[in-house]
Enzyme design. Structure first.
Site, PDB file in Angstrom:
ATOM      1  N   LEU A 175       0.904  -1.149   0.000  1.00  0.00           N
ATOM      2  CA  LEU A 175       0.000   0.000   0.000  1.00  0.00           C
ATOM      3  C   LEU A 175       0.942   1.197   0.000  1.00  0.00           C
ATOM      4  CD1 LEU A 175      -3.086   0.366   0.110  1.00  0.00           C
ATOM      5  CD2 LEU A 175      -2.927   0.451   2.596  1.00  0.00           C
ATOM      6  N   ASP A 176       0.798   2.069  -0.996  1.00  0.00           N
ATOM      7  CA  ASP A 176       1.735   3.192  -1.136  1.00  0.00           C
ATOM      8  C   ASP A 176       1.762   4.071   0.105  1.00  0.00           C
ATOM      9  OD1 ASP A 176       2.346   2.471  -3.745  1.00  0.00           O
ATOM     10  OD2 ASP A 176       0.637   3.579  -4.538  1.00  0.00           O
ATOM     11  N   ILE A 177       2.851   4.816   0.228  1.00  0.00           N
ATOM     12  CA  ILE A 177       3.049   5.686   1.396  1.00  0.00           C
ATOM     13  C   ILE A 177       1.913   6.704   1.534  1.00  0.00           C
ATOM     14  CG2 ILE A 177       4.509   7.334   0.096  1.00  0.00           C
ATOM     15  CD1 ILE A 177       6.219   7.397   2.763  1.00  0.00           C
TER      16      ILE A 177
ATOM     17  N   SER B 291      -1.176   6.224   0.525  1.00  0.00           N
ATOM     18  CA  SER B 291      -2.471   5.541   0.557  1.00  0.00           C
ATOM     19  C   SER B 291      -2.713   5.035   1.972  1.00  0.00           C
ATOM     20  CB  SER B 291      -2.482   4.356  -0.411  1.00  0.00           C
ATOM     21  OG  SER B 291      -2.186   4.800  -1.719  1.00  0.00           O
TER      22      SER B 291
END
Length: 249
Positions: free
Chosen positions: A121-123, A125
């Protein structure tokens, strides 16, 4: 046609008995038998038709492995610490455990050992992130053959005049290409006037943001709310809970 030899650990992973890393640990401990004979040498090769069995201790050890769900806040990375950013695993401590966690599991620092994110999960997000010690769970969620879908709520702004044309919404569902390949069909629909729900069966890097850019949408916020049958639910931001024994992805 003659059978092809495979590494024992790879074959165990294919059969869903364990992850490759677990397989190597168990082989070294003498917990794996091939056609009834204990094999304890790493790198041993087997034929697909050979029968692989695992001692009871291995199953017992595997059942002790925990899987943790966390509601990842903004600014944390999913995996290894990078560029001064903190990994999400740093949030897993007793004071951040959700008060309503129904699991009888007691927290112990050894559970943080070999706890790996099953999917990223992106930073920038937020939402549901799974961390697990169980190689079977990781393989199930991020293996090459996984068909587990993941659902995201995505707040967007349209960067062109007017509103997003229906034809472009259809493209988000099916028809876009990324990295030289067609994307798998997705389910994308409006939740309200500035929020879309995306359900995907794949997870290329920054996929949703890139898909949105292709049709003139700018992502303002992105939250993962479900992985397979497991939902984020009421879990508060920055808190975590154990996956319950009856919950399956």
């Amino acid at each position: 046609m003659s059978e092809e030899l495979l590494r024992l650990s790879k074959r165990m992973s294919e059969l869903g008995l364990s992850s490759r890393r677990e397989a190597d640990e168990w082989i070294a401990k003498g917990w794996v038998r091939v056609d009834g004979v204990v094999v304890s040498e790493l790198g041993t090769k087997v034929y697909p038709s050979q029968k692989i069995t695992v001692e009871r201790q291995a199953a017992a050890e595997q059942s002790k492995r925990v899987t943790i769900l966390i509601n990842k806040p903004m600014g944390y990375v999913s995996g290894q610490a990078e560029d001064g950013y903190t990994p999400a695993v740093a949030l897993i401590k007793p004071e951040n455990r959700w008060a309503e966690d129904k699991s009888p599991e007691q927290f112990h620092p050894t559970q943080l050992r070999s706890l790996v994110p099953a999917g990223r999960l992106d930073i920038d997000s937020v939402g549901l992130l799974v961390l697990t010690q169980d190689g079977r769970v990781a393989k199930h969620l991020i293996g090459e053959t996984t068909d587990i879908d993941k659902e995201y709520l995505v707040r967007v702004q349209y960067t062109k005049p007017g509103t997003l044309p229906d034809a472009d919404l259809k493209k988000l569902n099916f028809g876009l290409w990324m990295d030289g390949k067609p994307l798998k069909a997705a389910k994308v629909r409006w939740q309200n006037e500035d929020q879309l729900s995306f359900t995907l069966r794949e997870g290329k890097k920054r996929q949703i943001r890139r898909m949105c850019e292709m049709v003139g949408l700018h992502v303002v916020g992105l939250k993962r709310v479900r992985i397979g049958k497991v939902k984020l639910g009421e879990l508060p931001t920055g808190q975590w809970r154990y996956l319950l024994p009856e919950e399956i992805f």
